[in-house]
Design a protein around this motif. Structure first.
Motif: not given
Length: 472
Positions: A143-148, A140-141, A138, A181
């Motif tokens: 832009t929207d503070s999410t894991w992609k 980290y994005n 995964e 991580s």
């Protein structure tokens, strides 16, 4: 009704057997799942602890972090940019980088030596095999503070395996699943899992459960056998009951017909008594009549005792004193001149639940015995009621011979002839029939002691058989 019972019995047995089999199967399956979940859990815990000590701060295996930094980390930013920009080659690019990364990990891994060293040191089963599996990557994005999710292996198999020969991993044989991580050069995290098991795990569990499984099969087989034997015995009993009923009906018809004919013929002979030339014939007619009646009484007594077991009590409510006096009046007419019957009523307007035929037979047999086993010129029998705390008691006392102490224990046994019988004719079924009727009614009888000779019977009836008579 009998046909209905015969038809429903096999269906009831079959349904019960299927339900029981399904229940046992369900329990065995749950036991298997529990064994599968907890199988070799102790060994897995040992491997987990020893593996953590072996790799310390490295990733996956000693030297694994260097492979990760060289083969995957430099390409993460480019991969992330292509995905975010929806580049047409983003998927292909990511696939190539992951294949190259996993190939390098497989080539440089030292997990085989680590695993088998743990097995030897902890003296574990040497047939254990393992699977080291890369699960997910995964990024980290911001832009929207999410894991992609950039990479994910759906199944724990060899497509994303790093090392090991175990064909398939599952939750039940997973030793651990770890996440690693880092923030440079771009925030990322990945997870990997270690699975340890036997290649023939299911067969081993089945072998371990073999005693339970075999015992369950044995129980089912035993239940089937016992149920079959029970059903077969039930069918045979029904056949015997039908045969017995048919035999009794046939015997009644075959005996009653000639006995009735004999009695009619005897009456015809007795009617000639007025003719002086046929007085001797008339006397013979009286002998025939007397013996035919005696034979008929014996036959009815035997048939009644046998048939009683197949009968059901027809319970009705009758006025206690009134019904008892009606029966005694009828018996007084029958035994007119043979015995004096004295009855003291209870004096309460009560309704008694009973079978009229049984109650009549009880009093008839007791009075008949009071006549038969009595040497007095004046034979008497007295009946009276007594009220107890939770019962009513019918006391029946005669002035006959009484009953010898040695006969008391076997008094109500079928065909028993005691010392007091004194050679009197009979089959020994009278008191047996009385006891059988009382048992069917739920009443009790016992023998009392008479200071002046004779016999005293006490019949006890619980209060639940009585109801207050409603006044009009």
């Amino acid at each position: 009704m009998n046909s209905f019972n015969r038809n429903i019995y096999p269906w009831a047995f079959g349904t019960s057997f299927l339900i029981l089999t399904a229940l046992i199967g369900f329990l065995i399956f749950n036991t298997y799942q529990l064994e599968d979940k907890n199988y070799q859990i102790g060994q897995l815990n040992l491997i987990q602890n020893e593996y953590g000590t072996a790799i310390m701060d490295d990733k996956i295996f000693p030297g694994g972090d260097a492979v990760f930094q060289a083969e995957l980390v430099p390409y993460l930013q480019t991969w992330f940019r292509k995905v975010m920009e929806h580049s047409p080659d983003a998927q292909q690019y990511g696939k190539q980088r992951m294949e190259q990364f996993l190939a390098s990990m497989r080539k440089k891994q030292s997990l085989d030596s680590i695993f088998y060293r743990i097995v030897r040191q902890q003296r574990l089963d040497t047939t254990l095999v393992y699977l080291f599996h890369f699960d997910e990557l995964e990024l980290y994005n911001p832009t929207d503070s999410t894991w992609k999710v950039f990479y994910k292996s759906a199944n724990a198999n060899h497509m994303s395996a790093i090392s090991g020969s175990l064909k398939q991993g599952s939750l039940n044989n997973r030793v651990f699943q770890l996440a690693v991580s880092d923030r440079a050069p771009i925030p990322y995290r990945f997870t990997y899992s270690l699975y340890v098991d036997y290649e023939n795990r299911n067969w081993r569990i089945i072998q371990q459960m073999a005693p339970v499984f075999l015992l369950s099969l044995a129980c089912i087989a035993l239940i089937v056998l016992l149920s079959y034997r029970t059903y077969r015995n039930w069918v045979n009993q029904r056949k015997l009951v039908d045969l017995k009923t048919s035999f009794l009906n046939h015997m009644r018809h075959e005996f009653n017909t000639p006995l009735t004919t004999i009695l009619v013929s005897a009456h015809s002979l007795i009617d000639r008594e007025t003719d002086p030339d046929n007085k001797e014939v008339a006397q013979l007619g009286r002998v025939v009549e007397r013996q035919a009646k005696r034979l008929k009484d014996y036959f009815e007594q035997v048939m009644g005792s046998v048939a009683l077991q197949e009968q059901r009590a027809k319970i009705v409510q009758v006025p206690l004193d009134l019904f008892t006096m009606e029966i005694l009046h009828e018996l007084q007419l029958r035994y007119q001149g043979e015995i004096e019957i004295d009855y003291t009523p209870l004096g309460e307007e009560l309704l008694l639940q009973l079978d009229e035929g049984y109650y009549f037979s009880i009093l008839d047999n007791l009075i008949s015995n009071a006549i038969k086993f009595n040497d007095h010129s004046t034979k008497t029998i007295r009946l009276s009621w007594e009220r107890k705390v939770e019962q009513y008691c019918l006391k029946i006392e005669d002035n006959g011979r009484g009953i010898a102490p040695s006969d008391r224990n076997a008094l109500f046994t079928a065909f028993y002839r005691g010392q007091s019988s004194g050679g009197k004719p009979g089959l020994g079924l009278g008191l047996y029939y009385v006891k059988s009727c009382l048992d069917r009614l739920g009443w009790a009888i016992c023998l009392g002691n008479s200071s002046g000779g004779g016999t005293i019977f006490y019949i006890y009836i619980d209060n639940g058989y009585f109801n207050s008579k409603k006044k009009d």
